[in-house]
Write an enzyme that holds these catalytic residues in place. Structure first.
Site, PDB file in Angstrom:
ATOM      1  N   GLN A  86       0.637   5.944   0.400  1.00 60.60           N
ATOM      2  CA  GLN A  86      -0.620   6.906   0.923  1.00 60.60           C
ATOM      3  C   GLN A  86      -0.516   8.240   0.107  1.00 60.60           C
ATOM      4  O   GLN A  86       0.110   8.342  -0.872  1.00 60.60           O
ATOM      5  CB  GLN A  86      -0.025   7.243   2.291  1.00 60.60           C
ATOM      6  CG  GLN A  86       0.117   6.056   3.301  1.00 60.60           C
ATOM      7  CD  GLN A  86       0.861   6.478   4.661  1.00 60.60           C
ATOM      8  OE1 GLN A  86      -0.051   7.397   5.286  1.00 60.60           O
ATOM      9  NE2 GLN A  86       1.857   6.215   4.972  1.00 60.60           N
ATOM     10  N   HIS A 102       0.824  -1.287  -0.045  1.00 57.03           N
ATOM     11  CA  HIS A 102       0.275   0.019   0.153  1.00 57.03           C
ATOM     12  C   HIS A 102       1.098   1.263  -0.047  1.00 57.03           C
ATOM     13  O   HIS A 102       1.974   1.450   0.493  1.00 57.03           O
ATOM     14  CB  HIS A 102      -0.833   0.052   1.357  1.00 57.03           C
ATOM     15  CG  HIS A 102      -0.320   0.246   2.655  1.00 57.03           C
ATOM     16  ND1 HIS A 102       0.505  -0.663   2.918  1.00 57.03           N
ATOM     17  CD2 HIS A 102      -0.205   1.395   3.423  1.00 57.03           C
ATOM     18  CE1 HIS A 102       1.155  -0.023   4.439  1.00 57.03           C
ATOM     19  NE2 HIS A 102       0.591   1.224   4.346  1.00 57.03           N
TER      20      HIS A 102
END
Ligand SMILES: [Zn+2]
Length: 368
Positions: free
Chosen positions: A190, A188
């Site tokens: 951000q 992931h």
């Protein structure tokens, strides 16, 4: 790219990005979540003229998932995560404990009248981008269509977040590896939507404007042309993108990836540039993973890295060129570069890997 918007139990927004239309994304968040009180303030350092974000509410996190229960995996087998669907391709949602929060103005009053103590609400937004549903994958493992979908998600978020009234700059990035401080192993990244222009961006714009004033030309165009003409620090060249180790690299291994045509942000990339980006970026990430042997010889090796998109702020900064800066803090197997007295105390970097040697190693780290 096909996008489906939904809302989590506490009111946060979530977006599914799928390659094809027709994928039904109607799962409901079944968790009993209370809306989180997010207040954030930004304070101006009067000595350096830089904004510092104070997000004290993040210390009061109450939601700690039990070990082994990843909040970024899909919700399946009776286990509920941040993503209600049982599967997904790429998903983006608002961070539950954001550093910058859009409702901060409701809790924080601005103080603009005292130049030594300037304080404003941190009216920005922080989002999480999940690159894949597979917990053990890494960006470097994605196939090109998935990497393209991530690029399209970054682009869409840049456009949407830039439209928020308080947002001045959108920053997409990935921290990868425990050594960088990542607590969730799930692949992931951000996105931070800042209510100010961070000082590094402001410095780049100032340098580019000074270059324009003295030469009449764009700093980034001159720089890219010069690096493309000299093979020493060049790592990869595509038809539409070029990657090189910067002349004054700060990090042991650092590569900057530029579109050959100068654009100000992700939304300005054309289809040919978008189509070529995945192959070059995946190639760079895979070279990073080949730089150092795994401790026990086991594959795959994972080099910790930070990957950072630099784009022009919403207003102004037209001299800035969109580019991605990828670097690792690992300088040798088992050895990390720490930011100590010189770097942390004075922002004066010392590196013990020559940029030309780093470029040579990255060129040699090609797939077998
Ligand atoms: Zn996971």
């Amino acid at each position: 790219m096909h996008k489906t918007a939904t809302t989590l139990a506490d009111g946060r927004e979530l977006f599914y990005y799928d390659r094809t239309a027709g994928t039904v994304r109607d799962a409901v968040d079944e968790r009993p979540l209370e809306p989180a009180a997010s207040l954030s303030e930004i304070r101006l350092d009067p000595v350096l003229g830089e904004w510092v974000t104070v997000a004290a509410h993040r210390q009061q996190r109450t939601y700690h998932p039990p070990a082994g229960e990843c909040p970024l995996c899909p919700s399946r087998d009776g286990r509920l995560s941040e993503v209600p669907a049982a599967d997904y391709e790429v998903v983006v949602f608002e961070n539950r404990f954001p550093s910058l929060a859009p409702d901060s103005a409701a809790h924080v009053a601005a103080h603009d009248d005292d130049p030594l103590h300037t304080l404003r609400p941190g009216n920005g937004r922080c989002e999480v981008v999940c690159f894949a549903p597979d917990h053990d994958a890494s960006f470097a493992d994605l196939d090109e269509p998935r990497a393209r979908l991530v690029l399209d998600a970054w682009t869409d978020r840049t456009a949407e977040l830039s439209a928020l009234p308080d947002v001045r700059q959108v920053y997409c990035f990935e921290n990868r590896g425990e050594e960088i401080g990542v607590t969730l192993a799930h692949p992931h990244g951000q996105i931070y939507a800042f209510p100010f222009v961070p000082s590094r961006t402001a410095r780049m714009i100032n340098r580019a404007e000074a270059h324009r004033a003295s030469t009449g030309r764009n700093l980034f165009e001159n720089l890219l042309a010069a690096e493309r003409a000299t093979p020493e620090r060049l790592v990869l060249q595509g038809e539409h993108w070029s990657a090189f180790v910067p002349f004054a690299a700060r990090w042991p291994y650092e590569v900057h990836l530029y579109p050959n045509r100068r654009v100000r942000d992700l939304t300005a990339l054309d289809e040919a540039e978008r189509a070529e980006f995945p192959s070059l970026y995946l190639d760079l990430l895979r070279r990073f993973d080949r730089l150092f042997p795994a401790p026990d010889g086991a594959a795959p090796n994972r080099t910790p890295y930070i990957s950072a998109w630099h784009q022009a702020p919403k207003d102004g900064g037209d001299e800035l060129a969109l580019h991605l800066e990828l670097f690792t803090i690992r300088r040798a197997p088992g050895k990390l570069k720490y930011l100590a007295g010189v770097e942390s105390g004075l922002d004066a970097f010392v590196t013990d890997v020559s940029p030309e040697a780093a470029a040579e190693r990255l060129r040699a780290a090609a797939p077998h």
